[in-house]
Design a protein around this motif. Structure first.
Motif, PDB file in Angstrom:
ATOM      1  N   LEU A  61       0.832  -1.202   0.000  1.00  0.00           N
ATOM      2  CA  LEU A  61       0.000   0.000   0.000  1.00  0.00           C
ATOM      3  C   LEU A  61       0.873   1.261   0.000  1.00  0.00           C
ATOM      4  O   LEU A  61       0.574   2.230  -0.714  1.00  0.00           O
ATOM      5  N   VAL A  62       1.943   1.255   0.765  1.00  0.00           N
ATOM      6  CA  VAL A  62       2.877   2.390   0.766  1.00  0.00           C
ATOM      7  C   VAL A  62       3.464   2.583  -0.628  1.00  0.00           C
ATOM      8  O   VAL A  62       3.546   3.709  -1.138  1.00  0.00           O
ATOM      9  N   ALA A  63       3.880   1.483  -1.279  1.00  0.00           N
ATOM     10  CA  ALA A  63       4.419   1.575  -2.641  1.00  0.00           C
ATOM     11  C   ALA A  63       3.382   2.167  -3.584  1.00  0.00           C
ATOM     12  O   ALA A  63       3.705   3.013  -4.433  1.00  0.00           O
ATOM     13  N   CYS A  64       2.133   1.748  -3.449  1.00  0.00           N
ATOM     14  CA  CYS A  64       1.036   2.281  -4.262  1.00  0.00           C
ATOM     15  C   CYS A  64       0.905   3.788  -4.053  1.00  0.00           C
ATOM     16  O   CYS A  64       0.817   4.554  -5.019  1.00  0.00           O
ATOM     17  N   LEU A  65       0.905   4.214  -2.807  1.00  0.00           N
ATOM     18  CA  LEU A  65       0.737   5.633  -2.499  1.00  0.00           C
ATOM     19  C   LEU A  65       1.927   6.466  -2.986  1.00  0.00           C
ATOM     20  O   LEU A  65       1.745   7.590  -3.471  1.00  0.00           O
ATOM     21  N   LEU A  66       3.128   5.921  -2.886  1.00  0.00           N
ATOM     22  CA  LEU A  66       4.302   6.636  -3.397  1.00  0.00           C
ATOM     23  C   LEU A  66       4.220   6.811  -4.913  1.00  0.00           C
ATOM     24  O   LEU A  66       4.544   7.880  -5.442  1.00  0.00           O
ATOM     25  N   GLN A  67       3.773   5.776  -5.608  1.00  0.00           N
ATOM     26  CA  GLN A  67       3.599   5.886  -7.064  1.00  0.00           C
ATOM     27  C   GLN A  67       2.499   6.898  -7.392  1.00  0.00           C
ATOM     28  O   GLN A  67       2.609   7.646  -8.366  1.00  0.00           O
ATOM     29  N   PHE A  68       1.462   6.916  -6.588  1.00  0.00           N
ATOM     30  CA  PHE A  68       0.363   7.862  -6.775  1.00  0.00           C
ATOM     31  C   PHE A  68       0.881   9.303  -6.665  1.00  0.00           C
ATOM     32  O   PHE A  68       0.582  10.154  -7.504  1.00  0.00           O
ATOM     33  N   VAL A  69       1.688   9.574  -5.651  1.00  0.00           N
ATOM     34  CA  VAL A  69       2.259  10.913  -5.480  1.00  0.00           C
ATOM     35  C   VAL A  69       3.184  11.246  -6.657  1.00  0.00           C
ATOM     36  O   VAL A  69       3.173  12.371  -7.169  1.00  0.00           O
TER      37      VAL A  69
END
Length: 160
Positions: free
Chosen positions: A125-133
């Motif tokens: 989920l953190v990886a997903c959010l970092l890619q989102f940013v």
């Protein structure tokens, strides 16, 4: 005389409460996936518009179209990887819920596995959010507003 064929009701209720608590994370990941797929759809629409403009522009305008198409292509890849991380996170949560059910209704006990799977879900989920940013930053970078539309005073105009 009454024979017992499985776990009692209280145990099942307890296991359900414990195992379904992480399901709230699934709701959050689902909402995030909805946002990401919406962004991907808008990126694809913008890409199609730019591809149409590509054939009709020249000079500086053409270079801006090409530059934005390059950024659009990167944005598609970044959003795609963000979606992948979100889906993998949701799958990890489902595996963890299954493990909690299994441990709660049988003699199988491996809490460290459930913790590891939960940590994996959070890392994904953190990886997903970092890619989102990262995608949001790319989108912001891609926006070009011609100076004449800004109506800036002469001393604050862009250099170069």
């Amino acid at each position: 005389m009454h024979a017992e064929f499985g776990p009692d009701l209280n145990m099942v209720i307890s296991v359900l409460q414990t195992a379904l608590t992480p399901a709230f994370l699934l709701v959050a990941v689902g909402s995030l996936l909805n946002v990401l797929t919406g962004r991907l759809s808008r990126i694809i629409d913008r890409s199609r518009d730019l591809q149409t403009l590509h054939a009709t522009t020249e000079g500086e305008s053409h270079q801006r179209v090409v530059s934005e198409l390059r950024i659009i292509e990167r944005r598609m890849r970044v959003v795609g990887s963000s979606i992948l991380f979100a889906v993998l996170s949701a799958i990890a949560v489902c595996v963890m819920i299954s493990l909690l059910f299994l441990m709660g209704l049988t003699q199988f006990s491996a809490p460290w596995i459930a913790v590891a799977v939960f940590m994996l879900a959070l890392l994904l989920l953190v990886a997903c959010l970092l890619q989102f940013v990262h995608e949001i930053r790319l989108a912001t970078y891609a926006i070009y507003v011609p100076e004449e539309y800004l109506e800036l005073p002469e001393k604050t105009r862009r250099k170069g």
